[in-house]
Write an enzyme that holds these catalytic residues in place. Structure first.
Site, PDB file in Angstrom:
ATOM      1  CG  ASP A  11     116.351  71.041  53.128  1.00  0.00           C
ATOM      2  OD1 ASP A  11     117.436  70.475  53.351  1.00  0.00           O
ATOM      3  OD2 ASP A  11     115.732  71.678  53.991  1.00  0.00           O
ATOM      4  CG  ASP A 130     117.368  65.465  61.799  1.00  0.00           C
ATOM      5  OD1 ASP A 130     118.375  66.147  61.520  1.00  0.00           O
ATOM      6  OD2 ASP A 130     116.651  64.928  60.939  1.00  0.00           O
TER       7      ASP A 130
END
Length: 258
Positions: A11, A130
């Site tokens: 990330d 997600d």
């Protein structure tokens, strides 16, 4: 038997690797190029870079990170975050990415996935999902999941299973499935959701969100039916190495590339 893939996820925020819990409270975890090099040397099968702020902040830095990484790393690299147009995909592929992961932009305009697959080929297109559980059965088992966008902040009302099906029909080459309930918790993948979506599509599903130990990777592959497993903090903070994880999986009769 196809070898299962182990994919460290980096990330990235403002050009640095970070890892938070449920996308909040980010902790700096280092330089992405150095981390990518280490994973390549250790035997990771692929890498994923997610520019976790690009959907609502600047993104130029990421191209530079991808370019510098591609010069030194020779395993497949997927890049996501802020990919909104075919030009964004082209720029990332030119910089050295192998695949681009599309999330919010697909929800906003599903045709984008079809256009991207037609222009670059399905093998370059990953749809990132997600999702959070929004319904349980009478025994408390999760039975329905909804898509969230913008780093898990925005509900969409879209059913995750239906969406996965639709994205496959639009030409997505694989699904990157993250449980927003599990992300950063180190309690294991959302196995019911992973299994439901793996069973619903024929393209590969990458399980993501919640890994705290090698056992969770095994569960994602075996109970979850995933084709690949993605993890972040257990690798970044050296809790486990890629070779340790691969040996553990092999000892549990999972085919991996050693």
């Amino acid at each position: 038997m196809m070898a299962k893939r182990i994919i460290p996820c980096l990330d990235v925020k403002a050009g640095r690797v970070v890892k938070g819990v449920q996308f909040e409270g980010l902790v700096d975890a280092g330089d992405p190029v150095e981390a990518a090099k280490r994973y390549d040397e250790e035997g990771a099968d692929e890498l994923t870079f997610l520019d976790i702020t690009a959907t609502h902040e600047d993104r130029g830095i990421m191209e530079d990170v991808v370019r510098r990484t591609a010069e030194q790393v020779f395993i497949p690299l997927t890049v996501g975050g802020g990919i909104r147009t075919n030009d964004d995909i082209r720029r990332m592929l030119v910089a050295g990415a192998d695949k681009c992961s599309i999330n919010s932009a697909a929800v906003k305009r599903p045709e984008f996935v079809r256009e991207a697959a037609e222009q670059f080929g399905s093998q370059c297109v990953v749809v990132a999902i997600d999702a959070k559980c929004v319904e349980h059965d009478k025994h408390g088992r999760p039975i329905r999941w909804e898509i969230f966008t913008h780093g898990g902040r925005q509900p969409t009302g879209i059913d995750a299973l239906e969406w996965a099906h639709r994205m496959e029909s639009f030409g997505s080459g694989e699904i990157l499935l993250t449980s927003m309930d599990k992300d950063g918790t180190k309690s294991g993948y959302a196995l019911e959701m992973t299994r439901a979506i793996s069973d619903a599509v024929t393209i590969p599903v990458i399980a993501s969100g919640g890994v705290g130990e090698p056992k969770h990777l095994l569960e994602g592959l075996r109970q979850g039916g995933a084709d690949a497993v993605l993890a972040a903090s257990i690798f970044h903070f050296r809790e486990y190495t890629i070779p340790q994880v691969k040996r553990y999986l092999r000892d549990n009769h999972i085919a991996v590339r050693l």
